[in-house]
Design an enzyme around this catalytic site. Structure first.
Site, PDB file in Angstrom:
ATOM      1  N   ASP A  21      -2.218   6.139  -3.393  1.00 21.85           N
ATOM      2  CA  ASP A  21      -1.080   5.478  -2.780  1.00 21.85           C
ATOM      3  C   ASP A  21      -0.595   4.358  -3.693  1.00 21.85           C
ATOM      4  O   ASP A  21      -1.068   4.226  -4.829  1.00 21.85           O
ATOM      5  CB  ASP A  21      -1.444   4.951  -1.385  1.00 21.85           C
ATOM      6  CG  ASP A  21      -2.585   3.941  -1.424  1.00 21.85           C
ATOM      7  OD1 ASP A  21      -3.366   3.961  -2.399  1.00 21.85           O
ATOM      8  OD2 ASP A  21      -2.705   3.142  -0.485  1.00 21.85           O
ATOM      9  N   ASP A  73      -5.740   2.128  -3.504  1.00 20.91           N
ATOM     10  CA  ASP A  73      -7.009   1.977  -2.796  1.00 20.91           C
ATOM     11  C   ASP A  73      -7.326   3.209  -1.957  1.00 20.91           C
ATOM     12  O   ASP A  73      -8.364   3.263  -1.299  1.00 20.91           O
ATOM     13  CB  ASP A  73      -7.043   0.701  -1.940  1.00 20.91           C
ATOM     14  CG  ASP A  73      -6.005   0.671  -0.833  1.00 20.91           C
ATOM     15  OD1 ASP A  73      -5.167   1.595  -0.748  1.00 20.91           O
ATOM     16  OD2 ASP A  73      -6.025  -0.302  -0.039  1.00 20.91           O
ATOM     17  N   ASP A 115      -0.987   1.191  -4.053  1.00 26.03           N
ATOM     18  CA  ASP A 115      -1.887   0.212  -4.671  1.00 26.03           C
ATOM     19  C   ASP A 115      -3.233   0.819  -5.031  1.00 26.03           C
ATOM     20  O   ASP A 115      -4.162   0.099  -5.394  1.00 26.03           O
ATOM     21  CB  ASP A 115      -2.073  -1.003  -3.770  1.00 26.03           C
ATOM     22  CG  ASP A 115      -2.824  -0.707  -2.482  1.00 26.03           C
ATOM     23  OD1 ASP A 115      -2.848   0.469  -2.066  1.00 26.03           O
ATOM     24  OD2 ASP A 115      -3.386  -1.651  -1.888  1.00 26.03           O
ATOM     25  N   SER A 171       0.823  -1.209   0.000  1.00 28.73           N
ATOM     26  CA  SER A 171       0.000   0.000   0.000  1.00 28.73           C
ATOM     27  C   SER A 171       0.859   1.262   0.000  1.00 28.73           C
ATOM     28  O   SER A 171       1.632   1.496  -0.918  1.00 28.73           O
ATOM     29  CB  SER A 171      -0.956  -0.051   1.197  1.00 28.73           C
ATOM     30  OG  SER A 171      -1.939   0.929   1.122  1.00 28.73           O
TER      31      SER A 171
END
Length: 451
Positions: free
Chosen positions: A243, A247, A245, A102
């Site tokens: 960020d 999400d 990834d 993340s």
């Protein structure tokens, strides 16, 4: 064996804490735990990753573990976490695996698991997977041979399919919106600019050149200074940062002022209520959300339900109560009608759609929330449970709550993964919040000093 799963999967320094051997073991355990009980066909798994160099190594280990357990694997390559969840559901797969840490720095990596339907795992399933990892470490699992070994296929159009899904959810086209998007040199680099352009926005992409080493490196949702500067330089209506990834989503106004997840949730809640889509006129947020969000929603006649920290707990409440919107101050925002997990690009699309539909600036829309000054102190402790529960600590917290009354709030929370107690205080002024937080932090240090 120590606890493997934190608030968002298994995470650690790649090739040190999170080794290929551990990744393989988790994959085998997940396949055995989450595989379809119907033995008439092999289980199916979808595997994706972000742009970290270590993801290539860990992907190989995960694929080897899944196929050795008899699962067929569809590799989707570099995609956002919510895209892997979406494709897991679309493929009717038994499980999905996302390799990402993340917003963490490049040396870290992680394993996020999804059950059938692209749903995050409840605690009980995570505990079963952990038990299987431990059991398999001492007792060999049943390995298929011959035609029973899983096969691997690559899905080449997963990104296109995901973008089409996202753009199809937008209630109002984005023509007339100029946006700078910071892709964090991560999984958003390909899909976010394309999705925003296809929905009608004029897009300037920054930090969209991942090389495996530069993910989250002074960019993305945790480092927005470059985004602020780019928005002002290009005369954009707003900036959006994701960020590693993708999400998460945070935003900045045309003047470079940050608009965090609390304000984004308020903007979307009002839009959805106006459209008759905010189920029970209720928003779900975690205990870390600013008191200003609760006060703003109360003034608008919207109920706020609080959960523990972690978007998984927001998701559980949304599912259990059949609600339509929830999220975290950090920018994880969940819209269950369109996604099974937090989706930063989806959030960005709906934010800009609200701007286009109302003709209002992001600053004007975000002003619905007046944030109270919030001070967070992470206190290193010898024992995080003792540090949070000691009588002297609780007495200081009660004293602070009596002082603050309705104008502030105290939250004391042991870290789920580190020897820390997090002391968060909100008050009418930052000076007051800091003074109260320091008093409580001092009691925590005294109750459980570090070695």
């Amino acid at each position: 064996m120590g606890r493997l799963f934190g608030t968002d999967g298994v995470r650690g320094r790649a090739n040190a804490d999170l080794t290929p051997e551990l990744a393989l073991a988790v994959a085998v355990a997940a396949a055995h735990t989450l595989a379809e009980t119907d033995k008439s066909h092999p289980p199916l798994a979808v595997v994706g990753r972000d742009t970290r160099a270590s993801g290539e190594m860990l992907e190989a280990a995960v694929v080897a573990g899944l196929t050795s357990a008899g699962a067929n694997v569809v590799r989707v390559g570099v995609l956002p976490t919510p895209a892997v969840a979406f494709l897991t559901a679309e493929a009717k797969a038994d499980l999905g695996v996302m390799l990402s840490a993340s917003h963490n720095p490049m040396p870290d990596n992680g394993i996020k698991l999804f059950a059938a339907g692209g749903q995050k795992l409840p605690d009980e399933i995570e505990m079963r997977i952990e038990a299987a990892v431990e059991a398999n470490a001492t007792t060999a699992w049943d390995r298929p041979t011959g035609a029973g070994v899983g096969r691997v296929h690559d899905l080449l159009d997963g990104a296109d399919h995901y973008v089409q899904h996202l753009v199809g959810t937008v209630p109002h086209r984005l023509e007339g919106i100029k946006v700078v998007v910071d892709c964090a040199n991560g999984a958003a680099a390909e899909v976010a600019p394309v999705a925003y352009r296809e929905a009608g926005a004029e897009v300037i992409a920054i930090h969209a050149d991942p090389d495996g080493l530069n993910i989250n490196d002074d960019c993305g949702s945790n480092h927005i200074d470059a985004l602020r500067a780019a928005v002002v330089e290009h005369g954009a209506h707003l900036g959006i940062a994701h960020d590693g990834d993708a999400d998460r989503c945070v935003a900045v106004t045309a003047d470079g002022e940050e608009v965090d997840g609390d304000q984004l949730m308020a903007i979307l809640a009002l839009a959805m209520r106006e459209a008759g889509e905010l189920t029970q006129d209720t928003l779900v947020a975690t205990v870390m959300s600013n008191l200003g969000l609760r006060l703003a929603m109360s003034a608008q006649g919207i109920r706020l339900v609080e959960t523990k920290v972690g978007d998984r707990y927001v998701l559980e409440e949304l599912r259990a109560s059949g609600l339509a919107l929830g999220g975290e101050q950090s920018g994880h925002i969940v819209m269950p009608a369109f996604a099974t997990t937090g989706d930063g690009v989806l959030t960005g699309l709906h934010l800009m759609s609200r701007m286009a539909a109302t003709g209002k600036s992001l600053a004007e829309l975000g002003s619905v929330v007046t944030k109270l000054p919030q001070v967070l102190i992470n206190v290193p402790v010898g024992d995080r449970t003792v540090g949070a529960a000691a009588p002297a600590v609780r007495a200081e917290v009660e004293r602070a709550e009596a002082e603050l009354g309705e104008t502030g709030r105290v939250l004391l929370r042991p870290s789920g993964t580190e020897p820390l107690v997090r002391v968060m205080v909100e008050a009418a002024t930052e000076a007051s919040a800091r003074e109260v937080a320091e008093r409580i932090a001092e009691q925590v240090r005294a109750a459980s000093p570090t070695a």
